[in-house]
Design a protein around this motif. Sequence first.
Motif, mmCIF file in Angstrom:
data_model
loop_
_atom_site.group_PDB
_atom_site.id
_atom_site.type_symbol
_atom_site.label_atom_id
_atom_site.label_comp_id
_atom_site.label_asym_id
_atom_site.label_seq_id
_atom_site.Cartn_x
_atom_site.Cartn_y
_atom_site.Cartn_z
ATOM 1 N N ASN A 85 -44.523 14.130 -45.040
ATOM 2 C CA ASN A 85 -45.645 14.840 -45.428
ATOM 3 C C ASN A 85 -46.948 14.527 -44.665
ATOM 4 O O ASN A 85 -47.908 13.846 -45.359
ATOM 5 C CB ASN A 85 -45.790 14.816 -47.151
ATOM 6 N N ASN A 244 -40.043 15.162 -49.922
ATOM 7 C CA ASN A 244 -41.597 14.995 -49.246
ATOM 8 C C ASN A 244 -42.021 15.938 -48.437
ATOM 9 O O ASN A 244 -43.067 16.344 -48.187
ATOM 10 C CB ASN A 244 -41.409 13.699 -48.518
ATOM 11 N N VAL A 245 -40.813 17.044 -47.816
ATOM 12 C CA VAL A 245 -41.549 18.013 -46.858
ATOM 13 C C VAL A 245 -41.044 19.129 -47.508
ATOM 14 O O VAL A 245 -39.725 19.526 -47.648
ATOM 15 C CB VAL A 245 -40.534 17.960 -45.586
#
Length: 357
Positions: A85, A244-245
């Motif tokens: 991120n 996280n992405v």
Amino acid sequence: MSRFFSELYASAQPYTPGEQPRDRSYVKLNTNENPFPPSTEALSYTTVKTFLRPLNLYSDPESQELREALANSLGVAPENVLPGNGSDEILNFAFMAFCSPSRGVAFPDVTYGFYAVLAGLYGIDTKLVPLREDFSVGAEDYFGLGRTIFLANPNAPTGLALPAEEIGRVAGANPDNVVVVDEAYVDFGGESCVPLTQRYNNLLVVQTFSKSRSMAGARLGFAVGDAALIADLNRIKYAVNPYNVNSMTAAMGIATLNDPDYTLTNCAAIVTARLYLTSQLRARDFEVLESSANFVFAKSPDFGGEALYAGLKEKGVLVRHFAKPERIADYVRISVGTREQLDALLAAIDTLREELP
Ligand SMILES: *Cc1c(COP(=O)(O)O)cnc(C)c1O
């Protein structure tokens, strides 16, 4: 700080992002954002239909398609890549994975401010290595330090770059420690260390889509390195932020990688504009460091750094000034915008000079 705040993090000195004021519209040259929009591929409906995972589902914690696309574009294997991120998240993972009470950290005294923030957050013993007199990073200064090393290459806010081979020498001279190379600006004229990650299993390269790919707001960065290092970062990721992405950013990232000419064209335009800005500032007797990034670090003969920053802000142009350390206090960092933005900056500088007593 409330009385509930954890003593673990009480010593943290938070990062100060570049100002994003809303009181008026500015020519914004203070945060190294790309003046061009993201690739139209990244924003297109086709991308959404082809690459976007349904949003009622969690994003893929392995970011598999994105990892494969990154690996293809970099000439490495998917197990050598970890998306994050933003690269700030990757840098955080690297601090958590590779620094500890028994393993300190070293980085230049003048570099990206986030390294010192993370070191402070986790209470990591820190060795600040002074830049050379000419503001360059001296590779030998990092030999055998017995610490995890963070180097931005090109460095910020100086814009100066080392040849990849010099970073390779640092990795070779620290076989028992990880060397993290932050290549946030490499696409504007630096030489990437990604090929060297096959030779040095302690070398971790970090890159971002924020600068050269115009995606600062989408938050996408990644690490490249030996599969064992990537596995270490994954251990941290699964302990901190498994998804996280997000799916939209992953889709945009894949589409952007499928449109490499767009990135190359924009980077070339920024390099041309950087050369123009450098020569125009030098024609006004500024001292300008030889930048390999999308910004220049420059010192005026007429104004101190703080005064130039404040004068330009009053004229509607934002640049970045760092009061510390003292040796850079007379410089300002100017992001390379469009030719129109740079001409507005130069006009504002000329007005300020005319207004001098
Ligand atoms: C901008 C920048 C980053 C942060 O990038 P994100 O991917 O937006 O988090 C990292 N390192 C350096 C040196 C930068 O200038």
